[in-house]
Design an enzyme around this catalytic site. Structure first.
Site, PDB file in Angstrom:
ATOM      1  N   GLU A  48     -43.950 -22.481 -29.020  1.00  0.00           N
ATOM      2  CA  GLU A  48     -42.885 -21.484 -29.134  1.00  0.00           C
ATOM      3  C   GLU A  48     -41.824 -21.824 -28.107  1.00  0.00           C
ATOM      4  O   GLU A  48     -42.098 -21.845 -26.912  1.00  0.00           O
ATOM      5  CB  GLU A  48     -43.421 -20.089 -28.788  1.00  0.00           C
ATOM      6  CG  GLU A  48     -44.031 -19.331 -29.916  1.00  0.00           C
ATOM      7  CD  GLU A  48     -44.504 -17.962 -29.438  1.00  0.00           C
ATOM      8  OE1 GLU A  48     -43.830 -17.343 -28.583  1.00  0.00           O
ATOM      9  OE2 GLU A  48     -45.566 -17.532 -29.897  1.00  0.00           O
ATOM     10  N   ASP A  59     -39.994  -8.433 -22.978  1.00  0.00           N
ATOM     11  CA  ASP A  59     -40.631  -9.351 -22.044  1.00  0.00           C
ATOM     12  C   ASP A  59     -40.832  -8.730 -20.676  1.00  0.00           C
ATOM     13  O   ASP A  59     -40.034  -7.915 -20.221  1.00  0.00           O
ATOM     14  CB  ASP A  59     -39.792 -10.623 -21.900  1.00  0.00           C
ATOM     15  CG  ASP A  59     -39.963 -11.526 -23.105  1.00  0.00           C
ATOM     16  OD1 ASP A  59     -41.120 -11.900 -23.386  1.00  0.00           O
ATOM     17  OD2 ASP A  59     -38.964 -11.832 -23.780  1.00  0.00           O
TER      18      ASP A  59
END
Lengths: 257, 403
Positions: A48, A59
């Protein structure tokens, strides 16, 4: 390489997949290419490549800091696609980014740029299935998988809809919260895997940082483990990065065999 | 059109883990918004705790100076010193009905954080407030107020260290604690149903204006002027007038230093006037962004307007031409801050000063007729919290003059 082909290949070898996340451009585009090489050498089956966004709400602090560093070092979508195209590892590349960068470039163009750069999947943590129609069509048109997330609180109709729309794999968030390393992943993972009924490979992410946790997740029935913050932390330290990234990848991959 | 949308604006662009929480909130709101018991309790809080209704004050000296009738809707007189409490009382009560134990909020100038702390203390919630580290410094008295009332204030060190980053942190907290926590969003921004809920709770402002102006003048105003950062006081006063097409609506944005953008930041906060379509913090709206879609840091003398986006319904109303977005600069706002203090004995918040400044600007440009003869300015908050900011600016200017 298509994600489905990779999972088929692993199935023949009777292996599970290690999916590794890195933030592109942290600390530089050149360094990212080397890190990807080290990851694959260590055993990562899918990489990724995070395309950094200024306001990454899903995040935790580790990846947010990496995004900030990458943006300050000049990473942008143009450089990102150029860099991705120059990566010649024999693994599927997946783009992980936030929706405004895709919207701004145009859904169709973004999907096309991905396909041309050899990126065969897209994960957008702030794009629930309800809002994803345009990108979904664009991805279909360009042969790119759009990967949706399932969380411990995704239930009923939404669960079905997300599973129906996702391709490549389904990204299972094993517990509430943002990305980051955690101590215990086994119990919540078991619970959520037990509720999911799909043919699409099941990849578990959020909170996995070592081989023991990866082994537990695999034992619980996952087809893949996703590890991000643990790699990003090594990169942030700046010390023997490639070597240590490769070592962690191989430690994690042992649990997937 | 999806019910989460205002034209092409709005939506729910949030992490998957929040989707059930948004559905739960929407269902709860639909269930309680017309529930007589809920409304009775809300009415009690609004009257007895917040001090509603607020006066519609005829600003005689300002009116005399400019030759038009100017009324000020005195939201600065709401308990806590700003309109923010209208919404926090509404949402906190809703959270109570939903069985939540904990409130979190983000705050720019500290007014919304203060109002959340008030509602939380009064209704018995645990509360935590996220505030950009830069704002913690420039609004430290508000930080102290929140702490006095039992809220934990978290200084956010990431990004531009302002409101946008505080919202990101609050979202992260919510993602982690969604089961027992209500995220009390302070403006008409974020994913559906927030823009709708905040608008509805704030529209008490416009509803009161409607009755008050009829009583005093026997007609609706020609114009309503309100400052707009996220846009909650603007939507609150505008919304009941949307169908009354003869009433012109002016949201005034922070023009900052100038209406220019550098590579990394905007020197203003005028997303409604010069922003571009994009997705920020849960909604498709007008935002300040670079050519790749990275969010630009905004700038304003007033912390409450210093935000890179604007509520999606305002973006929609601008799109269909129902509202007339405009800007005033930091300096013009500051001038209005002094003028209203001197002329009327009312010290306005720097946010509200932008609304006052727009009327002054129109007068200066000889364009007062665009506003008409009867104007209502929403005085969204009082200026006590800004005294230090203004005082420092004054000292700096004095220093410059000496050099």
């Amino acid at each position: 390489m298509r994600i489905a082909d990779k999972f088929a290949e692993l199935k023949e070898k009777n292996e599970k997949a290690l999916i590794a996340y890195v933030c592109a451009g942290d600390p530089s585009a050149e360094a990212t290419k080397e890190i990807v090489h080290a990851l694959v050498k260590g055993g990562a089956d899918i990489v990724e490549l995070g395309l950094p966004f200024s306001d990454p709400v899903a995040d935790g602090p580790t990846i947010q800091a990496a995004s900030t560093r990458a943006l300050e070092a000049g990473m942008n979508p143009d450089i990102y696609f150029e860099m991705a195209a120059s990566i010649k590892e024999n693994v599927p590349l997946v783009c992980m980014t936030y929706y405004n960068l895709i919207y701004k470039r145009g859904n169709e163009k973004f999907a096309k740029d991905c396909a041309e750069a050899g990126i065969t999947g897209i994960i957008v943590p702030d794009l629930p299935a309800e809002e994803a129609d345009e990108l979904h069509v664009a991805c279909k048109n360009n042969g790119v998988d759009l990967i949706f997330l399932i969380t411990p609180v995704t239930t009923g109709k939404r669960m079905e809809k997300n599973l129906e729309k996702t391709s490549g794999f389904v990204y299972i968030v094993s517990r509430l919260g943002v990305t980051g390393e955690r101590v215990d992943v086994a119990e919540s993972t078991k619970n959520i895997l037990a509720r999911i009924d799909t043919e699409v490979p099941k990849a578990v992410g959020f909170g996995i940082s070592n081989g023991q946790q990866a082994a537990e997740v695999i034992k619980a029935g996952a087809d893949a483990v996703i590890v991000g913050s643990a790699f990003v932390s090594i990169i942030a330290s700046g010390e023997n990065v490639n070597e240590r990234v490769e070592k962690l990848a191989s430690e994690l991959k042992i649990s997937c065999r | 059109m999806k019910k989460s949308m205002y034209g092409k604006f709005g939506g729910q662009f949030v992490p998957e883990v929040l989707m059930p929480a948004l559905t739960e909130l929407e269902e709860a709101y639909e269930r309680y918004k017309d529930d007589p018991e809920f409304l009775k309790e809300l009415d009690f809080y609004m009257k007895e705790f917040a001090g509603r209704e607020t006066p519609l004050y005829f600003a005689k000296n300002l009116s005399k100076k400019y030759g038009i009738k100017i009324y000020l809707k005195r939201e600065d007189l709401v308990h806590g010193g700003a309109h923010k409490l209208n919404n926090t009382l509404g949402q906190a009560l809703l959270a109570k009905y939903m069985g939540k134990k904990r409130l979190i909020a983000e705050t720019g100038a500290g007014q919304h954080g203060t109002a959340t702390a008030m509602a939380a203390a009064n209704m018995g919630f645990e509360s935590e407030v996220y505030m950009g580290a830069k704002d913690v410094i420039r609004q430290h008295m508000n930080v102290y107020r929140m702490e006095l009332m039992g809220s934990k204030v978290n200084a956010v060190e990431s990004g531009s260290k302002t409101l946008k980053d505080a919202i990101n942190e609050a979202l992260r907290d919510w993602v982690t604690n969604v089961e027992n926590t209500h995220y009390l969003i302070g403006s008409v921004v974020g994913p559906h149903p927030y823009p709708m809920i905040v608008r509805d709770f704030q529209s008490v402002i416009g509803k009161e204006v409607k009755e008050q102006i009829m009583e005093k003048e026997g007609r609706y105003p020609d114009s309503i002027v309100a400052c707009a950062g996220g846009g909650s006081n603007a939507m609150g006063i505008f919304y009941p007038f949307i169908e009354d097409k003869e009433v012109k609506l002016f949201p005034v944005e922070a023009g900052g230093k100038e209406l220019k953008t550098t590579e990394k930041e905007a020197l203003h906060s005028a997303s409604l006037c010069v922003g571009e379509e994009g997705i920020l913090q849960g909604a498709h709206t007008l935002i300040l962004q670079d050519k790749y879609g990275q969010i630009l840091e905004s700038s304003s003398i007033s912390a409450g307007l210093d935000y890179s986006g604007v509520g999606p319904e305002l973006a929609y109303l601008a799109d269909i031409g129902r509202i007339n977005p405009c800007t005033v600069s930091d300096d013009e706002a500051l001038e209005a801050f002094y003028e209203l203090s001197r002329l009327e004995g009312i010290i306005p918040a720097l946010e509200s000063s932008h609304a006052v400044a727009y009327v002054m600007k129109m007068a200066k440009n000889g364009e007062l007729e665009k506003l008409g003869d009867l104007v209502v300015i929403n005085l969204s908050g009082r200026g006590d919290k800004d005294l230090e900011t203004v005082f420092k600016l004054k000292e700096e200017k004095a220093k410059e003059a000496c050099q």
